[in-house]
Design a protein around this motif. Sequence first.
Motif, PDB file in Angstrom:
ATOM      1  N   ALA D 241      12.099  16.123 101.277  1.00 45.87           N
ATOM      2  CA  ALA D 241      13.010  17.002 102.009  1.00 45.87           C
ATOM      3  C   ALA D 241      14.090  16.237 102.765  1.00 45.87           C
ATOM      4  N   ILE D 242      13.692  15.203 103.498  1.00 43.20           N
ATOM      5  CA  ILE D 242      14.672  14.518 104.350  1.00 43.20           C
ATOM      6  C   ILE D 242      15.711  13.800 103.502  1.00 43.20           C
ATOM      7  N   ILE D 243      15.243  13.074 102.490  1.00 48.25           N
ATOM      8  CA  ILE D 243      16.185  12.322 101.657  1.00 48.25           C
ATOM      9  C   ILE D 243      17.113  13.278 100.916  1.00 48.25           C
ATOM     10  N   PHE D 244      16.517  14.321 100.332  1.00 46.94           N
ATOM     11  CA  PHE D 244      17.357  15.233  99.569  1.00 46.94           C
ATOM     12  C   PHE D 244      18.361  15.923 100.479  1.00 46.94           C
ATOM     13  N   GLY D 245      17.891  16.366 101.622  1.00 52.60           N
ATOM     14  CA  GLY D 245      18.771  17.075 102.536  1.00 52.60           C
ATOM     15  C   GLY D 245      19.927  16.207 103.011  1.00 52.60           C
ATOM     16  N   LEU D 246      19.666  14.934 103.186  1.00 56.10           N
ATOM     17  CA  LEU D 246      20.680  14.066 103.766  1.00 56.10           C
ATOM     18  C   LEU D 246      21.619  13.488 102.717  1.00 56.10           C
ATOM     19  N   THR D 247      21.084  12.977 101.623  1.00 54.13           N
ATOM     20  CA  THR D 247      21.963  12.259 100.676  1.00 54.13           C
ATOM     21  C   THR D 247      21.721  12.638  99.225  1.00 54.13           C
ATOM     22  N   LYS D 248      20.786  13.507  98.959  1.00 57.16           N
ATOM     23  CA  LYS D 248      20.436  13.843  97.572  1.00 57.16           C
ATOM     24  C   LYS D 248      20.080  12.594  96.767  1.00 57.16           C
ATOM     25  N   GLY D 249      19.672  11.544  97.442  1.00 57.02           N
ATOM     26  CA  GLY D 249      19.262  10.324  96.738  1.00 57.02           C
ATOM     27  C   GLY D 249      20.329   9.239  96.740  1.00 57.02           C
ATOM     28  N   GLY D 250      21.527   9.578  97.161  1.00 59.52           N
ATOM     29  CA  GLY D 250      22.622   8.619  97.135  1.00 59.52           C
ATOM     30  C   GLY D 250      22.651   7.774  98.385  1.00 59.52           C
ATOM     31  N   PRO D 251      23.681   7.046  98.662  1.00 58.36           N
ATOM     32  CA  PRO D 251      24.805   6.862  97.742  1.00 58.36           C
ATOM     33  C   PRO D 251      24.396   6.029  96.522  1.00 58.36           C
ATOM     34  N   GLY D 252      25.066   6.305  95.404  1.00 62.89           N
ATOM     35  CA  GLY D 252      24.615   5.694  94.157  1.00 62.89           C
ATOM     36  C   GLY D 252      23.207   6.167  93.906  1.00 62.89           C
ATOM     37  N   ASP D 253      22.288   5.202  93.687  1.00 63.71           N
ATOM     38  CA  ASP D 253      20.890   5.610  93.541  1.00 63.71           C
ATOM     39  C   ASP D 253      20.053   4.989  94.650  1.00 63.71           C
ATOM     40  N   THR D 254      20.705   4.679  95.762  1.00 63.68           N
ATOM     41  CA  THR D 254      20.046   3.944  96.844  1.00 63.68           C
ATOM     42  C   THR D 254      18.717   4.554  97.250  1.00 63.68           C
ATOM     43  N   LEU D 255      18.639   5.867  97.359  1.00 61.75           N
ATOM     44  CA  LEU D 255      17.427   6.481  97.900  1.00 61.75           C
ATOM     45  C   LEU D 255      16.661   7.300  96.864  1.00 61.75           C
ATOM     46  N   MET D 256      16.908   7.047  95.596  1.00 58.91           N
ATOM     47  CA  MET D 256      16.188   7.815  94.582  1.00 58.91           C
ATOM     48  C   MET D 256      14.751   7.315  94.485  1.00 58.91           C
ATOM     49  N   ASN D 257      13.854   7.985  95.168  1.00 56.79           N
ATOM     50  CA  ASN D 257      12.451   7.589  95.063  1.00 56.79           C
ATOM     51  C   ASN D 257      11.782   8.389  93.944  1.00 56.79           C
ATOM     52  N   LEU D 258      10.494   8.200  93.791  1.00 53.47           N
ATOM     53  CA  LEU D 258       9.808   8.850  92.658  1.00 53.47           C
ATOM     54  C   LEU D 258       9.879  10.370  92.755  1.00 53.47           C
ATOM     55  N   SER D 259       9.679  10.911  93.961  1.00 53.43           N
ATOM     56  CA  SER D 259       9.726  12.365  94.114  1.00 53.43           C
ATOM     57  C   SER D 259      11.082  12.917  93.713  1.00 53.43           C
ATOM     58  N   LEU D 260      12.128  12.294  94.238  1.00 49.62           N
ATOM     59  CA  LEU D 260      13.467  12.795  93.948  1.00 49.62           C
ATOM     60  C   LEU D 260      13.798  12.658  92.470  1.00 49.62           C
ATOM     61  N   THR D 261      13.446  11.511  91.904  1.00 52.67           N
ATOM     62  CA  THR D 261      13.739  11.302  90.490  1.00 52.67           C
ATOM     63  C   THR D 261      13.027  12.342  89.648  1.00 52.67           C
ATOM     64  N   SER D 262      11.779  12.589  90.002  1.00 48.77           N
ATOM     65  CA  SER D 262      11.013  13.560  89.233  1.00 48.77           C
ATOM     66  C   SER D 262      11.600  14.965  89.374  1.00 48.77           C
ATOM     67  N   TYR D 263      11.927  15.328  90.609  1.00 42.79           N
ATOM     68  CA  TYR D 263      12.471  16.657  90.854  1.00 42.79           C
ATOM     69  C   TYR D 263      13.795  16.823  90.109  1.00 42.79           C
TER      70      TYR D 263
END
Lengths: 453, 274, 391, 309
Positions: D241-263
């Motif tokens: 929730a926090i990562i997606f709400g704030l940056t959707k995983g960005g900038p670039g792929d900086t915050l793309m963790n397993l949950s976000l990638t899977s979702y």
Amino acid sequence: MIKKFVAVVLTALMVMCAGAAFADINWKAYEGTTINVMFNEHTYANAIIAKMADFEKLTGIKVVYSTTPETNYFDKLNTALSSRTGDPDIFMTGAYQTWEYAPAGYMEPLDAYIQDSSKTSESYKYDDFIPGIINALKWDLVPGHPVGKGKLWALPMGWEINTLTYNKKIFEAKGIKVPTTTKELYDAAVALKEHAGSGTYGLAVRGTRDWGTIHPAYMSLFATWGAKDFVTEGGKLVCKLDSKEAIEMTDYWVKLIKAGGAPQWSTYGWELCGADLGAGKAAMMWDADRGGYTQNVEGASAEAGNLAFSGIPLPEGVKVQRSNLWAWSMGMNAYSKNKDAAWLFLQYFTSPEFMLYSGTEGDCTDTPRQSVMSSKAYRDIVNKAEGYLKSFEEVSANATIFFTPQPYFFETTTMWAEVLQDLVVTNKYKSTEEAMKQLAEKLTDLVSDLEVE
Amino acid sequence: MNKGSKRLLTITQNGLLFIYAIFALFPLIWMVLLSIKSDTQMYTTTFNFTPTLSNYTEVLLKTDYFKYLLDSLIVAGGAVIISVIAGVPAAYALARYDFKKKEDIAFQILSFKFAPEILVVLPLFMIYQTLGLYDSYFGLIWVYQLISMPLLIWVVRGYFEDISVEIEHAAQVDGYSWYQIFFKMLLPLIKPGLVSAALLAFIFAWNTFTFPLLLAGSKIQPITVAITKFLGTDTAHYGQLAVAATVSALPAIIFALCIQKHLVRGLSFGAVKG
Amino acid sequence: MSRITLENIHKTFGKVKALDGVSIDVKDKEFFVLFGPAGAGKTTILNCIAGIAMPEEGVVKFDGEIINLVETAKRNVAMVFENYALYPQMTVYDNMASPLRSDLYRQNEDVIKERVYAAAKMMKMENLLERLPSQLSNGQKQRVAMGRALVRTPNVFLMDEPLAHLDAKLRNAMRTELKEMQANFGTTSIYVTHDFMEAMSLGDRIAIVNQGKIVQIGTPDDIYYLACNEFVAQLMGDPEINILSGLLRKNGDNYSFLSNGSEFVLPADAALMNKLAAYDGKSVDIGIRPQHVMYSFSKDAGYRDYQVYSYESIGNKSVIEAYPAGHSGRGDTHTHVRMIAPNGLTIKIDQLIYIDFKLDHTMFFDGSSKEFIGCYNEAGIRALSAGKEEA
Amino acid sequence: MSTTSNSITPDLNKLPFKTRIRPYLIVAPALIITIGIMIPFIMAIFLSLTNYSFRRPTFSFIAFQNWSRILSSREFWHALWVTIQYAFFSTLVEMVLGVCIAMLLNSLNNWFSKFLRVALIFPLMIAPITATIVWQLMLNSSVGIVEKFLNIFGVFNFPWAAAPSTAMLTVVMIDMWVNTSFVMLLVLAGLQSLPKSPFESAKIDGGSAWFNFVNLTLPMLKPSLYIALLFRLMSALQEYAIIFGLTKGGPGDTLMNLSLTSYQTGFKFQRIGQSLPYILVLWIIVFFTAKFIVKKQRAAQRQAAGLES
């Protein structure tokens, strides 16, 4: 007692009038049916909800609806459609989404309903829709073929083009004239950097890591610049993001954002762009025209009344403004068990009568119907915003969807946005050219399994 | 330690706490401030603005806000009640009886708490559609068990483990039947743990987002799903969002204040000796 | 008031055999003590009687009636648990009233009040009734636990080390009280302890429990004087009985006992000598209680040379432990000898001490099986013990 | 003798059926409720071996194609690395801070600390999704309050979530804001249930405060700490929730963790079959880490019980 009597008579009269307008088809044919509708949280949906009781009264159909905020709307819709249970019967969608839903068999083509005079009232006037918008919702399901041919997958509720909105007050104070070329735009953005201290800046555009960043301003300039995303070559879709125009345009865009964009551009969606413009933090915004328009409504923001509208700044040697188009629309679930009842719903809420209401009282200023657009009531309202109607008419002449239809739209645009973010805020790539070449290669590979006739 | 240095220590301690308190509480104060700011003053003012209740009237009176709140209350509350009814006896059995695979079962139940929501939500969606549980209170209450049940069982199990088995024997000798012992003797002893665990489970259930987003739709809309609606459709109405968020936090806050005395004690996972 | 019978009870916990064929028969109104080391299975026996534990094999009878399948609640037993098992959320009064408020033994509140006050008076804790268990000392908790058992008239009182956690002074006082109460109530009681003084002073009969088995059942005198094996003899008595290993050899009409290079000429006792005849030339252990060891610090005739190993006070008297002089076995406890001595002697470790035994108090055990062979005046002791039991 | 008692009444030594199945009966409701939720797990494992997608009405079994494809992709290993980083930093910060705050609250007994004991729990009551929006507003460089505060110190346009160098810091900070109170609450509970006697004897022995903390407080606090660690680490590994709400995983792929990638793969790109291996790997990590911590926790509990008596 008398009051009650008058009310009854008035209601009867209203029903009769409504009946007169729609008299040629049987609106009560599906009395007692329940249909499910999924809305994205939006003004367009609100206008429908406001008139829902009228529809229920007219048809005897019960409408169960949900509204979901945009961040999660399509996730929810995807899940719901994939269950193939026919729930929802009607859903809000954009044109891009139909490229995914229609080939998967989730969408009911609407042509047959419109042509059937037993199902569609004469007063519906299908031809009244602005052709460019209707065309955006047609597609023949062949990836790579442009929109405009094939079956009609949805009917528009409203539409948006992407033009420049600027703050007159700031422009006057700084003595800057409204940019009409990309060079002027760049210079203006640089000149307006920190125009009122730290945190203020020149131009607000979207930057989040999803398709929303690509399709408004970026895609409009991309198309105006003469670039294309995909072409069909040798029976395959080939990504052309590595073309000279694409690289040039992207390079310009990156420099523009770095020089005059929001300090936190990569987290900006439409709401933050609009908020900054309305708060006077951003001097310009290039986004959906509606976004600027709503900030300008009295009481909506601090800068309401100071905003004005202009077209798309042109690159050197280009004469035509091309705006990418977005149309919030409604489609029908192919698995719906109440298709005819659902059609009544679609018909009612895209009819000229309703559209006039939504375009005026309903605040949906980007009407898809010509009759509404030329009506006095509508023009009176919209004319309050300086330059709005002019730029709207100017740009909409060449507005369409400039993306190449293909079902991996969201995947390709998300990767595209990611690269754009990388170019602006990271040092991952040595040059724009390198980034775009890698991206083009990746996207060509991604769409390689699509069957192109 | 002399008096002076002790005083200095206390001052330092209070100072550190104060700094953290600002960090922890300022966003909440900020949220409340936003809720009484008009849209036009939202970004242009900080503390110096004309307070207005228009956001409140807008959210509370002109939308289905209370319906969302009620939905949340029903699903989160219902989930906790089911968890208590089914979980407390289970916690007792896991604490007291020796049966095959006991530890495995206990861990299995706990591990559900840590199941990635995304993993289960899609298959669940398909199942719910087939069973007709989609968009129903029961369906949500059921899936919320993933959140509330493990927490409850684990806290309460610790409490049961801490009660000497001889107390139960004594009660048996005194002539009480199994269920009388359970209700009369044991329940009062686990009350602090039960209440705190129930509160925590309630908060987690209340705040969950993915499950209600994808497993409920038109009829049921818990507040977490509904809340972003208040961002508005044309311009972002952060003031209204702040109202929605502030009011939605109230039930849990009130609940927490009521059981404040139990709360901390109750979460010691049974480390409290009776 | 019941006769409690256990027949061949077996009980295992996982892989541990807790009870291995236990049979006891407790007479009506008897005060029966289960005595043995920790972990012997005493508590498990109580639990089987109360119905808290279910034996895998064997029968439990109350007054001849098999009650294996009767639930604990319906057996009408009163039990005092080793760790008190008070209900922490209830006041002392409510704790004590609890048995009288259950569905099975319900009384009206007036009766309850009367009985609780009577029990509280007996346990001298009328002033504690409004307190919660957490506000009580261990001794007070113990008394509440006793009180809770006493408000009823059960088939049997089961008491599991009820005095174990009390300090010495309180323990003595309570022991006396218990004995008095037992005389007054006349209810069958089964009492578990690992304290030999309690066992001796309280029990009408004592059952020695070891490793899940009943080793010996008898009156305190039986057990003390006629311990059926060395284990029992060692268990009964503090300081522990001295066991000396040696060889039995015919010496004229009598026998001599050879141990550690010294010869003890055994006093005559016809009955005993007959029994010993079978052990001529064989290894035999003798047991002599510390109070039957005589010592001197000057060399007296017949006394043997030992050296002091330790000298420790045990209250109003002390115990000297000594090892054979010059013997390499210093610290080899098998050859050590304990004896009772007054407090306040000036004794240096390793100093010489001279020792003799009152051999006419000796008990004889088989050198290999460690089973009881006989002792002096066996018939007399048996008669005395039987007489006591009759009474 | 044993034969007689056994042969006459063989069932005497068996508890009545009713009593014997009681433990199973009373776990049953909880188990049934939760076991029902096992079915999705099994379905998920199966679907990960298929090419299931929203785009097709049917799907076919493709064995380990998804798995081999994903495990050999850079995307996966990057996501795994982000997941571990995020979990490590946020858990570490929350544990350390949570313990410190709890210790401070426990050692002070004035109105201020009493007030904070309740007030500091409030962030926990705000849904993470809302907390993210509020923080996003506060951190915004053009309209946010934090920017104005930083300006006082001469820091301008701090990028927060918008730059790759500070994005992780920002999401961890928000996670910390939401969840430190949870750790604090559990630790405070642990601290208040500590027995007094070991500390009294330590006082007599004259041990230093640090000595007491390391040798008494910490070991006896361990069970509570493990529980806090367990709950925090497990949800930090899955943060969405926090990562997606704030940056959707960005900038670039900086915050793309397993949950976000899977979702993203499953719900946004419609490739369900391909999205599941990410989350199944996460599930395996979570499961075994949890198992390990639970084992440690149970051991610590026994050890602490020993210390106490």
